[in-house]
Design a protein around this motif. Structure first.
Motif, PDB file in Angstrom:
ATOM      1  N   GLY A   1      21.852 -54.782  37.064  1.00  0.00           N
ATOM      2  CA  GLY A   1      20.622 -55.074  36.327  1.00  0.00           C
ATOM      3  C   GLY A   1      20.864 -55.951  35.112  1.00  0.00           C
ATOM      4  N   LYS A   2      21.923 -55.689  34.376  1.00  0.00           N
ATOM      5  CA  LYS A   2      22.246 -56.517  33.208  1.00  0.00           C
ATOM      6  C   LYS A   2      22.520 -57.956  33.630  1.00  0.00           C
ATOM      7  CE  LYS A   2      24.122 -52.755  30.417  1.00  0.00           C
ATOM      8  NZ  LYS A   2      25.362 -52.157  29.866  1.00  0.00           N
ATOM      9  N   VAL A   3      23.241 -58.109  34.720  1.00  0.00           N
ATOM     10  CA  VAL A   3      23.536 -59.449  35.231  1.00  0.00           C
ATOM     11  C   VAL A   3      22.253 -60.137  35.686  1.00  0.00           C
ATOM     12  CG1 VAL A   3      24.688 -60.728  37.089  1.00  0.00           C
ATOM     13  CG2 VAL A   3      25.921 -58.933  35.861  1.00  0.00           C
ATOM     14  N   ILE A   4      21.396 -59.424  36.381  1.00  0.00           N
ATOM     15  CA  ILE A   4      20.144 -59.997  36.868  1.00  0.00           C
ATOM     16  C   ILE A   4      19.287 -60.506  35.712  1.00  0.00           C
ATOM     17  CG2 ILE A   4      17.899 -59.299  37.846  1.00  0.00           C
ATOM     18  CD1 ILE A   4      19.498 -57.846  40.044  1.00  0.00           C
ATOM     19  N   VAL A   5      19.180 -59.733  34.655  1.00  0.00           N
ATOM     20  CA  VAL A   5      18.390 -60.163  33.489  1.00  0.00           C
ATOM     21  C   VAL A   5      18.951 -61.475  32.935  1.00  0.00           C
ATOM     22  CG1 VAL A   5      17.827 -59.599  31.088  1.00  0.00           C
ATOM     23  CG2 VAL A   5      17.524 -57.874  32.879  1.00  0.00           C
ATOM     24  N   GLU A   6      20.276 -61.524  32.828  1.00  0.00           N
ATOM     25  CA  GLU A   6      20.920 -62.717  32.261  1.00  0.00           C
ATOM     26  C   GLU A   6      20.849 -63.918  33.208  1.00  0.00           C
ATOM     27  OE1 GLU A   6      25.391 -64.367  31.356  1.00  0.00           O
ATOM     28  OE2 GLU A   6      25.084 -62.194  31.355  1.00  0.00           O
ATOM     29  N   LYS A   7      21.268 -63.736  34.433  1.00  0.00           N
ATOM     30  CA  LYS A   7      21.415 -64.864  35.359  1.00  0.00           C
ATOM     31  C   LYS A   7      20.097 -65.392  35.911  1.00  0.00           C
ATOM     32  CE  LYS A   7      25.964 -64.991  35.371  1.00  0.00           C
ATOM     33  NZ  LYS A   7      26.759 -66.163  35.002  1.00  0.00           N
ATOM     34  N   PHE A   8      19.073 -64.545  35.956  1.00  0.00           N
ATOM     35  CA  PHE A   8      17.794 -64.962  36.524  1.00  0.00           C
ATOM     36  C   PHE A   8      16.708 -65.090  35.458  1.00  0.00           C
ATOM     37  CE2 PHE A   8      20.350 -63.163  39.836  1.00  0.00           C
ATOM     38  CZ  PHE A   8      20.205 -64.074  40.867  1.00  0.00           C
ATOM     39  N   ASP A   9      17.131 -65.040  34.193  1.00  0.00           N
ATOM     40  CA  ASP A   9      16.213 -65.186  33.059  1.00  0.00           C
ATOM     41  C   ASP A   9      14.988 -64.283  33.223  1.00  0.00           C
ATOM     42  OD1 ASP A   9      15.509 -66.235  30.574  1.00  0.00           O
ATOM     43  OD2 ASP A   9      14.273 -67.808  31.489  1.00  0.00           O
TER      44      ASP A   9
END
Length: 139
Positions: free
Chosen positions: A68-76
């Motif tokens: 989830g943390k990665v998704i927030v960052e990578k997919f804005d």
């Protein structure tokens, strides 16, 4: 009989796996509500999330939170959506997806497999893998 998730986890059928250890795997769903929509499942076939042993459930949620943390960052994305449904495949799993509103929580609005762009799916998987690698290196 093995579930489709077990076959993906074992490598018997293709899947975009972004994380795997001895007990948990994370891979992109073929019918995403948004590119980056990831499923976190136990390696062991367990039908209902309520039957997952507490330690394994905690680990699944740790993996889900990292994804989830990665998704927030990578997919804005404004947030990472988190959903347990469990009717699609008889193998417990957590849905984690980019979310800017509540629309992602309606799985009936997901893209069909034949509507997704393979290049975008591959790029999404690579972005999540890269983000998880960066998280691990930062620890």
């Amino acid at each position: 009989m093995s579930t489709v998730f077990s076959k993906i986890i074992a490598g018997d059928i293709p899947g975009r796996i972004v994380y795997k250890d001895d007990t948990v795997a994370a891979f992109l769903t073929i019918e995403p509500v948004a590119y980056g929509h990831t499923l976190i499942a136990p390696v062991e076939e367990i039908d209902k999330w309520t039957d997952i042993p507490a330690g394994l459930w905690a680990h699944m949620n740790e993996v889900a939170q990292n994804v989830g943390k990665v998704i927030v960052e990578k997919f804005d994305a404004e947030r990472a959506g988190y959903l347990i449904a469990g009717f699609e495949v008889p193998h417990a799993h957590i849905h984690v997806f980019p979310a800017d509103d509540m629309s992602g929580y309606n799985l009936s609005s997901a893209m069909r497999h034949d509507e997704t762009d393979d290049a975008k799916m591959d790029a999404a998987a690579e972005a999540i893998r890269e983000g998880l690698t960066q998280q691990t290196a930062a620890k």
